[in-house]
Design a protein around this motif. Structure first.
Motif, short mmCIF file in Angstrom:
data_model
loop_
_atom_site.label_atom_id
_atom_site.label_comp_id
_atom_site.label_asym_id
_atom_site.label_seq_id
_atom_site.Cartn_x
_atom_site.Cartn_y
_atom_site.Cartn_z
N GLY A 395 0.78 -1.23 0.00
CA GLY A 395 0.00 0.00 0.00
C GLY A 395 0.81 1.28 0.00
N TYR A 396 2.13 1.17 0.04
CA TYR A 396 2.99 2.35 0.12
C TYR A 396 2.89 3.22 -1.13
N ASN A 397 3.05 2.61 -2.28
CA ASN A 397 3.12 3.39 -3.52
C ASN A 397 1.77 3.99 -3.91
N LEU A 398 0.69 3.28 -3.59
CA LEU A 398 -0.64 3.82 -3.90
C LEU A 398 -0.96 5.00 -2.97
N GLN A 399 -0.61 4.87 -1.69
CA GLN A 399 -0.79 6.00 -0.77
C GLN A 399 -0.01 7.22 -1.25
N TRP A 400 1.23 7.01 -1.67
CA TRP A 400 2.05 8.12 -2.18
C TRP A 400 1.40 8.75 -3.41
N SER A 401 0.84 7.95 -4.28
CA SER A 401 0.18 8.48 -5.47
C SER A 401 -1.01 9.35 -5.09
N PHE A 402 -1.86 8.84 -4.21
CA PHE A 402 -3.03 9.61 -3.79
C PHE A 402 -2.60 10.89 -3.05
N SER A 403 -1.63 10.76 -2.15
CA SER A 403 -1.21 11.92 -1.35
C SER A 403 -0.58 13.00 -2.22
N SER A 404 0.34 12.60 -3.08
CA SER A 404 1.01 13.59 -3.94
C SER A 404 0.03 14.19 -4.94
N GLY A 405 -0.94 13.39 -5.39
CA GLY A 405 -1.97 13.91 -6.28
C GLY A 405 -2.82 14.96 -5.59
#
Length: 415
Positions: A395-405
């Motif tokens: 779940g790390y990379n998906l969280q980063w995608s949502f957060s940075s988006g």
């Protein structure tokens, strides 16, 4: 020709791009989302085998640490939008989530379709304009400011552009590195790109005989003096020509660059749930005390599957059907050493076609972490995997995608 000037154009409809579009539109910005494929969120649909592991339950500090030396870059992002914010966001748009193992967070449906339908519904509700089959060829900028984007069919104008095209993993789902080329054309530096989160190939042929079982709680270490700090933990599966499983997916982030550097990478595997040589010796003696006529395979059968034990016995030069008492002390010591740390030589991989994520990307020094805006072109933003920041599976990379988006979609200007 479309002469409308949008407040924002988002290029790419993955997790990062969709979140950026929703965030800006909720702030009453006019938003155009451009996707080169005939459908949106193709990679998101495949995430986690279709189950969509959205995030995890780690606190922000530990979450950042799992990304390595570049993890601190996301501090401002996570302070604004962390895992709790993401869970709240999905609840708000009608998606319930849970963490069945206490760590990984999924939609309760365990289906990425639930996530995509909710995101699409929210974009439609707040007026995000979505155009599919629109491949952006180049960014337009003038006097250091973003102006618009040219696709194969027309030119679109905007005061701000967010590039959220992802990396090179899963090329069948549209990953081509086109965003990296756009960034380079705009004056950005892109680091070396490597496939990550993928199965690996091994030199040793014995792995083929051990394919039937999953080995739990394996520790993987790199056996190169300069890189001994590289470690990974998790379940492992032997394949016809190598290894896969969660521990391999995590280790691959570090191993693929080393393969480019060294050609092959020696590793060590602890396959016995962390037991060291002393503990393994005691275990064997305890088992022998219970049954002196048991074969070495029977004595070790509680630790590892028979096919794997057979191969380790062969490597130690031991006939696996002998009893403990008939094995020389030297052979016993060799077997114990192999059980504690089994050597393997990683020789390759199948490239980006099997990679879930990309190692490397746009140089973080050229992106302002408080805004996600380019330090080269005003009004140009980046989010998600296109940047030089990647984490392990879970779940790390998906969280980063949502957060940075989310942060990019706020369209904050650099100070």
């Amino acid at each position: 020709m479309n002469n409308k000037v949008y407040d924002l154009i988002v290029i790419g409809s993955g997790a990062a791009g969709i979140m950026a579009a929703i965030t800006a539109a909720r702030d009453e910005k006019s938003v155009l989302l451009l996707e080169k494929l005939p459908q949106i969120a193709a990679k998101l649909k495949a995430t986690g085998g279709g189950r969509c592991n959205l995030t995890n339950t780690l606190e922000n500090k530990e979450f950042m640490q799992r990304f390595g030396k570049n993890g601190r870059f996301m501090q401002d992002t996570l302070n604004l939008f962390d895992n709790k914010s993401l869970v709240d966001f999905f609840k708000e748009i009608g998606v319930d989530t849970h963490a069945p193992d206490g760590f990984r967070v999924f939609p309760t449906s365990h289906s990425s379709s639930t996530i995509i339908e909710a995101l699409l519904g929210e974009m439609q509700r707040i007026g995000v304009e979505i155009l599919k089959s629109q491949r952006v060829q180049t960014l337009l900028h003038k006097d250091g400011k973003i102006v618009g984007a040219i696709t194969e069919s027309q030119t679109f104008y905007a005061k701000n552009i967010i590039v959220a095209t992802g990396g090179l993993g899963y090329p069948t789902l549209g990953a081509e590195g086109d965003g990296h080329e756009m960034a380079k054309d705009a004056g950005h530096k892109v680091t070396d790109l490597h496939p990550a989160m993928m199965p690996l190939k091994a030199k040793e042929s014995w792995v083929e005989n051990c394919r039937a079982d999953t080995i739990a709680k394996v520790e993987l270490r790199v056996d190169i003096k300069k890189h001994v700090k590289i470690k990974a933990f998790g379940d492992l599966i032997f394949t016809k020509n190598g290894i896969r499983g969660p521990v391999v997916l995590d280790a691959a982030r570090d191993l693929t660059p080393l393969l480019d550097k060294y050609g092959e990478v020696p590793i060590l595997l602890n396959l016995t749930k962390g037991m060291n040589e002393e503990q393994l010796t005691k275990h064997l003696r305890d088992e022998v005390a219970k049954n002196q006529s048991a074969t070495i395979l029977e004595l070790l059968g509680t630790l590892l599957p028979t096919p794997l034990l057979g191969e380790l016995c062969n490597l130690a030069g031991i006939e696996p059907n002998l009893t403990y008492g008939k094995i020389s002390g030297e052979s016993r010591a060799k077997l114990i050493k192999l059980l504690a740390w089994t050597p393997l030589t990683i020789t390759g991989h199948d490239g980006f076609k099997m990679a879930m994520i990309t190692r490397g990307g746009i140089d973080l020094k050229e992106i302002e972490p408080k805004t996600m805006q380019s330090r080269v072109i005003e009004g140009l933003y980046f989010c998600g995997e296109i940047m030089n920041l990647d984490g392990p599976c879970g779940g790390y990379n998906l969280q980063w995608s949502f957060s940075s988006g989310y942060l990019a979609g706020k369209l904050k200007k650099n100070i």
